[in-house]
Design a protein around this motif. Structure first.
Motif, PDB file in Angstrom:
ATOM      1  N   PRO A 198      -1.881  29.202  59.009  1.00  0.00           N
ATOM      2  CA  PRO A 198      -2.993  28.356  59.438  1.00  0.00           C
ATOM      3  C   PRO A 198      -4.153  28.371  58.445  1.00  0.00           C
ATOM      4  O   PRO A 198      -4.261  29.265  57.605  1.00  0.00           O
ATOM      5  N   THR A 199      -5.027  27.370  58.580  1.00  0.00           N
ATOM      6  CA  THR A 199      -6.176  27.245  57.690  1.00  0.00           C
ATOM      7  C   THR A 199      -7.460  27.613  58.439  1.00  0.00           C
ATOM      8  O   THR A 199      -7.429  27.980  59.607  1.00  0.00           O
ATOM      9  N   PHE A 200      -8.589  27.481  57.763  1.00  0.00           N
ATOM     10  CA  PHE A 200      -9.894  27.740  58.376  1.00  0.00           C
ATOM     11  C   PHE A 200     -10.940  26.974  57.588  1.00  0.00           C
ATOM     12  O   PHE A 200     -10.677  26.505  56.474  1.00  0.00           O
ATOM     13  N   GLU A 258     -17.145  28.680  58.032  1.00  0.00           N
ATOM     14  CA  GLU A 258     -17.073  29.375  59.319  1.00  0.00           C
ATOM     15  C   GLU A 258     -16.053  30.510  59.254  1.00  0.00           C
ATOM     16  O   GLU A 258     -15.339  30.777  60.218  1.00  0.00           O
ATOM     17  N   TYR A 259     -15.984  31.172  58.109  1.00  0.00           N
ATOM     18  CA  TYR A 259     -14.983  32.227  57.930  1.00  0.00           C
ATOM     19  C   TYR A 259     -15.180  33.395  58.891  1.00  0.00           C
ATOM     20  O   TYR A 259     -14.230  34.127  59.197  1.00  0.00           O
ATOM     21  N   GLN A 260     -16.406  33.574  59.392  1.00  0.00           N
ATOM     22  CA  GLN A 260     -16.663  34.686  60.316  1.00  0.00           C
ATOM     23  C   GLN A 260     -15.908  34.510  61.632  1.00  0.00           C
ATOM     24  O   GLN A 260     -15.725  35.475  62.378  1.00  0.00           O
ATOM     25  N   ASN A 261     -15.475  33.296  61.923  1.00  0.00           N
ATOM     26  CA  ASN A 261     -14.839  33.010  63.213  1.00  0.00           C
ATOM     27  C   ASN A 261     -13.325  33.185  63.205  1.00  0.00           C
ATOM     28  O   ASN A 261     -12.668  32.904  64.204  1.00  0.00           O
ATOM     29  N   VAL A 262     -12.744  33.590  62.060  1.00  0.00           N
ATOM     30  CA  VAL A 262     -11.289  33.735  61.987  1.00  0.00           C
ATOM     31  C   VAL A 262     -10.917  35.171  61.629  1.00  0.00           C
ATOM     32  O   VAL A 262     -11.740  35.933  61.111  1.00  0.00           O
ATOM     33  N   PRO A 278      -9.661  38.180  59.575  1.00  0.00           N
ATOM     34  CA  PRO A 278      -9.674  38.416  58.121  1.00  0.00           C
ATOM     35  C   PRO A 278      -8.298  38.313  57.477  1.00  0.00           C
ATOM     36  O   PRO A 278      -8.195  38.017  56.280  1.00  0.00           O
ATOM     37  N   SER A 279      -7.218  38.555  58.233  1.00  0.00           N
ATOM     38  CA  SER A 279      -5.880  38.462  57.651  1.00  0.00           C
ATOM     39  C   SER A 279      -5.561  37.039  57.206  1.00  0.00           C
ATOM     40  O   SER A 279      -4.685  36.829  56.370  1.00  0.00           O
ATOM     41  N   ILE A 280      -6.272  36.052  57.752  1.00  0.00           N
ATOM     42  CA  ILE A 280      -6.042  34.666  57.348  1.00  0.00           C
ATOM     43  C   ILE A 280      -6.702  34.391  56.002  1.00  0.00           C
ATOM     44  O   ILE A 280      -6.059  33.929  55.063  1.00  0.00           O
ATOM     45  N   TYR A 281      -7.998  34.695  55.882  1.00  0.00           N
ATOM     46  CA  TYR A 281      -8.661  34.346  54.619  1.00  0.00           C
ATOM     47  C   TYR A 281      -8.416  35.348  53.502  1.00  0.00           C
ATOM     48  O   TYR A 281      -8.677  35.065  52.337  1.00  0.00           O
ATOM     49  N   ASN A 282      -7.909  36.531  53.832  1.00  0.00           N
ATOM     50  CA  ASN A 282      -7.621  37.523  52.789  1.00  0.00           C
ATOM     51  C   ASN A 282      -6.220  37.392  52.211  1.00  0.00           C
ATOM     52  O   ASN A 282      -5.876  38.108  51.269  1.00  0.00           O
ATOM     53  N   ARG A 283      -5.394  36.510  52.771  1.00  0.00           N
ATOM     54  CA  ARG A 283      -4.007  36.413  52.338  1.00  0.00           C
ATOM     55  C   ARG A 283      -3.670  34.988  51.910  1.00  0.00           C
ATOM     56  O   ARG A 283      -3.495  34.106  52.751  1.00  0.00           O
TER      57      ARG A 283
END
Length: 631
Positions: free
Chosen positions: A260-262, A266-270, A272-277
């Motif tokens: 999934p994307t983000f 608004e990265y604080q709302n997802v 961390p495994s999503i935006y770190n990978r």
């Protein structure tokens, strides 16, 4: 007489002292004037910073991926306002924050208070409303926040910036020092109590904008890829998905996507495994049958197989010592040529190729194709994958490796390796940044294709392309067939490993395809993790997605010809199809007399056909309609 001498001496000493005072005054007021003035101003000045203008991130065509938007920040000098409470109350109503907490912050015993986070990156409308209040001691500093005109597009690649404007993930993090700018500053001169000095003019310091980064990405292709990927996520209720599009002749990454994307703002709302990978470079898994392309290339290069003249019998399994390694088709494919072994993605057939190569040669080709080490793509967070060590590479491990099981690789490693197998044998380093330019457009650094080595010969590469084109026309990749384009490719279905054990019913399905098959310019890889609501095969789920992506992005890459395309082999259950005849220039009577059985719809009152849709040679089903337009 004595007194006169004393007076004279005193006078001389007075003159000397006077001269020294005059000299000192001259030195201080004339020679050291600017130095001392600067020191004095440094004690008086209070700087209101403007946020540094961060460099843009653009695609290969100059289209904006990440830019900046105006976002003012508030500063307050408590010494210049005796009514802090009323000022805080008025501000709080506009900023929608607690007035008491805001008052506590504004009443600090400091020369200047930065009202953050309450007054940081406020909107223009809020800034205009606050300006009308005319609060003493309140200043508005110009600041900037990142602007994302494409929303969530490319979010897991470009990353985001934090509270202080520094890059925290993705391209923003990897190229932070390049993108970061130094902000302008307004200098206010006050006394120790914060009262403005009337005899000193306020100053202004000019900063520098950060450099811009041009990626190899094509935004138009990225939109198509992400649309297809997100639709697949929803249709198959998948855990995650990834995609890569690369030019196999250069290593340029034209699209790279994770789901999934983000939204980066608004990265604080997802999680961390999503935006770190960034999955295409971070995720490692057994490649499955897409890896067979490299075993095939090695076998052809070493001339241990002949695709057309040699046969192989598949009973549905192969015994390696006491281990029974099965084919995906339980009853086996029986007697086949090695071309059919490739078309059918027959595991025992690839075990045979691996055995003929031997452990040393197979291991050498795997490493030569770039597995076991980072590709050096320049994308943050890239993994190296896991290969068998030499001492653990026994007969069973050699056999399973030959058909893509038991090893762990990254998607970008697979794309790099397959590109070398089909582009003439040349291993190019994948890269994501094309150019870095300053705020005046001057090139600071540029990047281009970097060929590392030739792994196989051009003749072997040609044979690999032909075999993989046949896979799409006649084999397991038939769902990627695209009429009007020569497409080659290979399916992949890999059972997931959880805590060292294969998990029943849980697979990563993939497909890697390229076009045109005779001279590849596009290489597309898709992997869907844990799909549901369907048979879990790469040929069923991933192949049609890659086919649709190639069909849409091919015109963007200037690919249009289907000359030499292999006709898709008809199999039971397929729709009956035929090629549209050329009816232009013919009359209605002639078309009728030639007993054409197609469904034809006439437009216009003339007799002769001026043009038709679909055009001649288009593949249509028996139920499709040909529209003809008369003069």
């Amino acid at each position: 007489m004595q007194s006169k001498k004393r007076l004279r001496a005193v006078f001389v000493i007075f003159l000397i002292c006077l001269g020294m005072v005059v000299a000192k005054l001259f030195h201080v007021q004339i020679i050291d004037h600017e130095l001392l003035k600067g020191r004095a101003e440094a004690n008086w000045d209070r700087e209101i910073p403007f946020g540094g203008v961060r460099g843009d991130i653009v695609d290969r065509n100059g289209d904006l991926i990440v830019g900046n938007r105006l976002a003012p920040t508030l500063y307050f000098m408590p010494s210049q306002n005796r009514e802090v409470k009323s000022a805080a109350t008025a501000l709080a109503s506009i900023l929608n924050v607690d007035a008491a907490k805001l008052e506590e912050k504004m009443a600090k015993r400091e020369v200047m208070v930065k009202i953050a986070p309450e007054g940081k990156n406020i909107t223009k409308e809020q800034a205009d409303e606050i300006a009308l209040l005319q609060i003493d001691g309140l200043y508005t500093g110009v600041d900037f926040a990142r602007h994302y005109p494409n929303g969530e597009l490319l979010s897991r690649l470009v990353g985001f910036t934090g509270y202080d404007g520094n890059g925290l993930a993705g391209i923003e993090y990897a190229y932070d020092e390049i993108l970061k700018g130094t902000g302008d500053r307004i200098r206010l001169y006050t006394d120790a109590k914060g009262i403005p000095l009337p005899h000193v003019d306020d100053g202004f310091k000019t900063g520098d904008k950060g450099a811009s980064v041009e990626l190899t990405i094509d935004l138009r292709m990225q939109e198509i890829v992400e649309r297809e990927m997100l639709q697949a996520m929803e249709k198959y209720d998948a855990t995650q998905a990834l995609a890569i599009v690369m030019n196999p002749k250069t290593g340029e990454l034209l699209s790279i996507a994770s789901a999934p994307t983000f939204h980066p703002a608004e990265y604080q709302n997802v999680d961390p495994s999503i935006y770190n990978r960034n999955l295409p470079v971070w995720m490692t898994f057994e490649p499955g049958s897409t890896f067979k392309i490299l075993t095939l290339a090695a076998g052809l290069e070493e001339k241990v197989i002949d695709l057309h003249k040699e046969h192989f019998y598949d009973p549905g399994y192969v015994m390696i010592g006491k281990a029974r390694l099965r084919c995906w088709k339980r009853e086996g494919h029986k007697d086949q040529t090695f071309l059919e072994v490739v078309e059918n993605s027959c595991n025992p057939g690839f075990v045979e190729i691996g055995q003929r190569l031997g452990p040393k040669k197979l291991s050498k080709y795997i490493k030569d194709f770039g597995f076991g080490e980072s590709t050096g793509s320049g994308i943050a967070g890239e993994s190296k994958g896991i290969l068998f060590s030499e001492k653990n590479f026994g007969p069973v491990e050699q056999a399973t490796t030959a058909f893509g099981q038991g090893i762990s690789v990254t998607p970008i490693q697979q794309v790099q390796a397959v590109a070398a197998a089909i582009n003439g044998g040349y291993l190019y380093r994948p890269y994501i940044v094309k150019e870095i330019t300053d705020d005046k457009g001057k090139t600071l650094q540029s990047f281009g294709p970097e060929m590392q080595r030739q792994v196989i010969s051009e003749e072997t590469s040609k044979q690999v392309r032909e075999a993989l084109e046949s896979v799409v026309a006649n084999g397991s990749g038939r769902n990627a067939f695209t009429d009007g384009l020569r497409v080659g490719g290979k399916t992949g279905t890999a059972q997931k490993v959880v805590d060292g054990v294969y998990k029943d019913g849980d697979y990563i399905v993939s497909f890697i395809g390229f076009a045109p098959a005779d001279d590849p310019e596009l290489l597309v890889y898709i992997a869907i993790d844990s799909p549901k609501n369907s048979i879990q095969f790469g040929g069923v789920i991933a192949a049609p997605i890659v086919g649709r992506i190639i069909e849409e992005i091919a015109p963007l890459a200037g690919i249009t010809s289907r000359e030499g395309q292999i006709e898709k082999e008809y199999r039971w259950g397929d729709s009956l199809t035929h090629r549209v005849p050329d009816l232009t220039g013919m009359t209605k009577g002639k078309i009728t007399s030639q007993l054409y059985t197609y469904r034809i719809e006439w437009h216009g009152s003339g007799e002769q056909v001026k043009y038709q849709l679909p055009v001649a040679e288009t593949l249509i089903t028996v139920d499709d309609v040909i529209h003809v337009y008369t003069e």
